[in-house]
Design a protein around this motif. Structure first.
Motif, PDB file in Angstrom:
ATOM      1  N   TYR A   1       0.839  -1.190   0.000  1.00  0.00           N
ATOM      2  CA  TYR A   1       0.000   0.000   0.000  1.00  0.00           C
ATOM      3  C   TYR A   1       0.876   1.243   0.000  1.00  0.00           C
ATOM      4  N   TYR A   2       0.262   2.380  -0.328  1.00  0.00           N
ATOM      5  CA  TYR A   2       0.959   3.667  -0.274  1.00  0.00           C
ATOM      6  C   TYR A   2       0.549   4.322   1.047  1.00  0.00           C
ATOM      7  N   ALA A   3       1.535   4.660   1.883  1.00  0.00           N
ATOM      8  CA  ALA A   3       1.241   4.985   3.285  1.00  0.00           C
ATOM      9  C   ALA A   3       0.538   6.328   3.556  1.00  0.00           C
ATOM     10  N   PRO A   4       0.977   7.458   3.000  1.00  0.00           N
ATOM     11  CA  PRO A   4       0.318   8.716   3.407  1.00  0.00           C
ATOM     12  C   PRO A   4      -1.172   8.688   3.040  1.00  0.00           C
ATOM     13  N   ASP A   5      -2.025   9.005   4.007  1.00  0.00           N
ATOM     14  CA  ASP A   5      -3.465   8.866   3.779  1.00  0.00           C
ATOM     15  C   ASP A   5      -4.255  10.094   4.226  1.00  0.00           C
ATOM     16  N   PRO A   6      -4.155  11.205   3.464  1.00  0.00           N
ATOM     17  CA  PRO A   6      -5.015  12.337   3.784  1.00  0.00           C
ATOM     18  C   PRO A   6      -6.477  11.870   3.805  1.00  0.00           C
ATOM     19  N   SER A   7      -7.291  12.535   4.624  1.00  0.00           N
ATOM     20  CA  SER A   7      -8.699  12.125   4.758  1.00  0.00           C
ATOM     21  C   SER A   7      -9.419  12.126   3.408  1.00  0.00           C
ATOM     22  N   SER A   8      -8.912  12.925   2.485  1.00  0.00           N
ATOM     23  CA  SER A   8      -9.519  13.050   1.157  1.00  0.00           C
ATOM     24  C   SER A   8      -8.926  12.065   0.162  1.00  0.00           C
ATOM     25  N   GLN A   9      -8.327  10.982   0.617  1.00  0.00           N
ATOM     26  CA  GLN A   9      -7.520  10.147  -0.279  1.00  0.00           C
ATOM     27  C   GLN A   9      -8.281   9.528  -1.443  1.00  0.00           C
ATOM     28  N   GLN A  10      -9.601   9.458  -1.333  1.00  0.00           N
ATOM     29  CA  GLN A  10     -10.371   8.917  -2.461  1.00  0.00           C
ATOM     30  C   GLN A  10     -10.361   9.855  -3.660  1.00  0.00           C
ATOM     31  N   VAL A  11     -10.261  11.159  -3.409  1.00  0.00           N
ATOM     32  CA  VAL A  11     -10.354  12.121  -4.517  1.00  0.00           C
ATOM     33  C   VAL A  11      -9.082  12.928  -4.742  1.00  0.00           C
ATOM     34  N   CYS A  12      -8.225  13.054  -3.727  1.00  0.00           N
ATOM     35  CA  CYS A  12      -7.076  13.933  -3.910  1.00  0.00           C
ATOM     36  C   CYS A  12      -6.012  13.238  -4.761  1.00  0.00           C
ATOM     37  N   SER A  13      -5.315  14.029  -5.567  1.00  0.00           N
ATOM     38  CA  SER A  13      -4.355  13.456  -6.502  1.00  0.00           C
ATOM     39  C   SER A  13      -2.960  13.457  -5.888  1.00  0.00           C
TER      40      SER A  13
END
Lengths: 413, 413
Positions: free
Chosen positions: B58-70
């Motif tokens: 997996y890719y570790a950094p996970d901003p809360s917006s990870q579904q939409v942020c590029s």
């Protein structure tokens, strides 16, 4: 700067003035609750750990020279060490620096927190080999000493068997604190110098795990199983701190120990992607046979950082030059395998000529322009890192450090 | 750039041209053996994880917006996320980028290995908020998915009890994958929006541990014990993936959910040293009472990154301006406690005015000069980050984003 630099970072290749910061050696602040320490650049790497050890903490990056090398030098070279596979390089542990620019401005880069706003000038200075500024204060983060540490030494009949063990350990999702390999020449040299009682093998692998006791115990069994599955001829598990210290004494002495088996030697430093290690090591062995110069191999196997030690005798006409050629050829193997010119010893004067093999003209021009912001007159460690010093008017021509000088510096480690 | 930026990074405050990279959305290379992936900047954060999940990575950094942020936006803002306490920010996971400078040169910064030679221009570009270059390719490292993940939610009668639990967990040498705190207003908002079934408490603490099963089991018991010792009123341990997802849904929805309890809100982003958290939070509570504006608190407690949500009603004359003043006062608390202006949302236009509170004139001048190397004409995201745009001739005067705009952007998350 104590002049201990293995890589000759403090060597003034273009002449000029050397600023020694050895007497800036005070520990300025120890903040255990927020896990950070601020020191002057002349403090040695190990003295940071000594200052925080009573509280159960340590400073993670551990170059083999950590007893004598200064934190200022570590910042200049972005030093690694045996444990950087798990814990990262100096850049991952420096939170901020105070620095003086060549024009005399005092600046503060980074801060005392993990992230600070604005362009990351701190990362730029860490590893810049003295070409940007003079660092006068360093704030580092410290880590809690792990609950348990376990170390094993496994011997193998071939470098392929050792390399396959490393691959399987990493593929199993285990991140050891350290994974080191040494070949037979390096083993014999270490044995002659500090008597670590290493087995007489083709290859030895040192694996260290650290962390909570339960984790270390469980994973250590798996590491031992992987080494056995690849035909380890002996596996020695350190049962006491003394045994563990003995294994590391053997590994950390390997560079200097090479002087016991060869009148002179040249340390190379390159990186290859982990999966290309066996291929590159076999090319180095073929080169050894072809060149007639013995090459000892000691390396941080977990992150593919090679340290071939090329043996030569300067009293034999042509051998010093041959060693330089062999070292250059090894670097070209690294680059061809998708690797890098240096893992941790820096570019310096010796390798600046190879920078164009890794970077395009636009990449290098951008680096030069950024450097010029800090040091418009090119007075900071001139002749280092950048491949085209003539453009800066810094030095009159190309410089190349003679291998005997590098070896002389290494002997002092 | 999808225009999803919580922090308004893509907002052209000085007018001009916006370059959308949304259609540069191809995954170019997946190299599982060497644990790295190369993508175009328009690929979303979560799509990187989806591409490597079948291999157990997996890719570790996970901003809360990870579904939409590029990933391009993540590079621009050096995004963090709930798990950056253990795993670090975007800068710790980007190995290299290809970028186009404002003058049209194509450059390659960093590489595909952990360390590359020369000045670290990569670290400079990560987090530069679009002020240096346009990133066109990104190589990131991927991590093996941990063997076990355990999550608990503990409720407390006071923020002090929650904060003391966090301190004790960290002091015990435990590094959780995440430590999040929410206060009663944030809890009620999340409950109204996504019904995570959170307890009706003054403070909730979410602690997640990951790693080898044996380690997670042993440490999780200690975390539970610490929370109990500080008088946790309820402790809920997620027994299934569904329960774990529900807890995170509540936490990650908290920003957008604030719209359920207030017509408008303003998200602040500051950092304080972990040991100063209770003191700063109590100052925020006093400010809430004094200002008459409700302030919800959601934060990454492990690394002291606060996200106060200041509620206001733009239809009430003066409230929007009052919210701006309250947000500014909270930032001054952070700086007075030895903290920072921004944890992860960047400086942008709104906070550039505060940069002189953290940096000296020499520090800021150096940043400006480095920026000018990349972007001599000041055409890259003008009006952002730097406090003295007039000196660059970029924009005619000071800019300040109206809180309603920030709230509008946040609603789209």
């Amino acid at each position: 700067m104590h002049g201990t630099g293995l890589s000759g970072g403090a060597l003034p290749v273009a002449g000029g003035l050397v600023i020694s910061l050895a007497r800036l050696n005070r520990i300025l602040d120890v903040d255990i609750a927020n896990q950070r320490v601020t020191v002057e650049p002349g403090v040695t790497n190990l003295d940071i750990t000594k200052a925080v050890a009573p509280y159960g903490f340590y400073y993670a990056p551990d170059p083999s020279s950590q007893q004598v090398c200064s934190i200022g030098g570590n910042v200049a070279e972005n030093s690694g060490g045996a444990h950087c596979l798990k814990y990262g390089f100096t850049v991952h542990h420096v939170l901020g620096v105070e620095a003086v620019l060549p024009g005399g401005e005092l600046v503060h880069l980074g801060g005392s927190l993990v992230d600070t706003p604005g362009p990351d000038l701190l990362g730029l200075v860490v590893g810049s080999e003295g070409t940007l500024a003079v660092v006068t204060k360093v704030t580092v983060r410290i880590l809690r000493r792990p609950e348990a540490v376990q170390t094993l030494l496994a011997a193998f009949d071939s470098i392929d068997a050792g390399g396959a063990s490393v691959s399987d350990i990493i593929s199993a999702g285990i991140i050891p604190a350290a994974v080191e390999m040494m070949d037979s020449l390096a083993i014999r040299a270490a044995e002659a110098a500090v008597h670590p009682n290493f087995p007489d093998a083709d290859t030895v692998l040192i694996v260290e795990l650290d962390g909570p006791t339960a984790e270390v115990r469980a994973l250590f069994d798996r590491v031992e199983g992987i080494c056995k599955a690849h035909g380890a001829t002996t596996i020695e598990v350190a049962q006491t701190d003394e045994q563990r210290a003995r294994i590391w004494r053997g590994r950390k002495a390997a560079f200097a120990a090479m002087g016991r088996v060869s009148p002179n030697y040249y340390v190379q430093d390159g990186v290859v992607p982990r999966t290309r290690l066996p291929e590159v090591l076999n090319r180095i062995r073929a080169l050894e046979a072809r060149s007639g110069l013995r090459i000892g191999n000691v390396f941080h196997a977990g992150d593919g950082n090679l340290h071939p030690l090329i043996c030569y005798d300067e009293r034999v006409a042509g051998q010093a030059d041959a060693a330089v050629d062999v070292a250059a050829e090894i670097l070209s193997y690294c680059i061809e395998a998708g690797g890098s010119l240096t893992g941790e010893h820096g570019i310096g004067a010796d390798k600046s000529q190879y920078m164009p093999k890794m970077f395009t003209e636009a990449d290098l021009a951008l680096m030069q322009r950024v450097r010029a912001v800090f040091d418009p007159g090119g007075i900071c460690n001139p002749g280092k890192v950048f491949p085209t010093p003539r453009l800066c008017g810094e030095v009159p021509g190309p410089y190349r450090q003679h291998p005997a000088e590098a070896a002389g510096l290494a002997d002092r480690m």
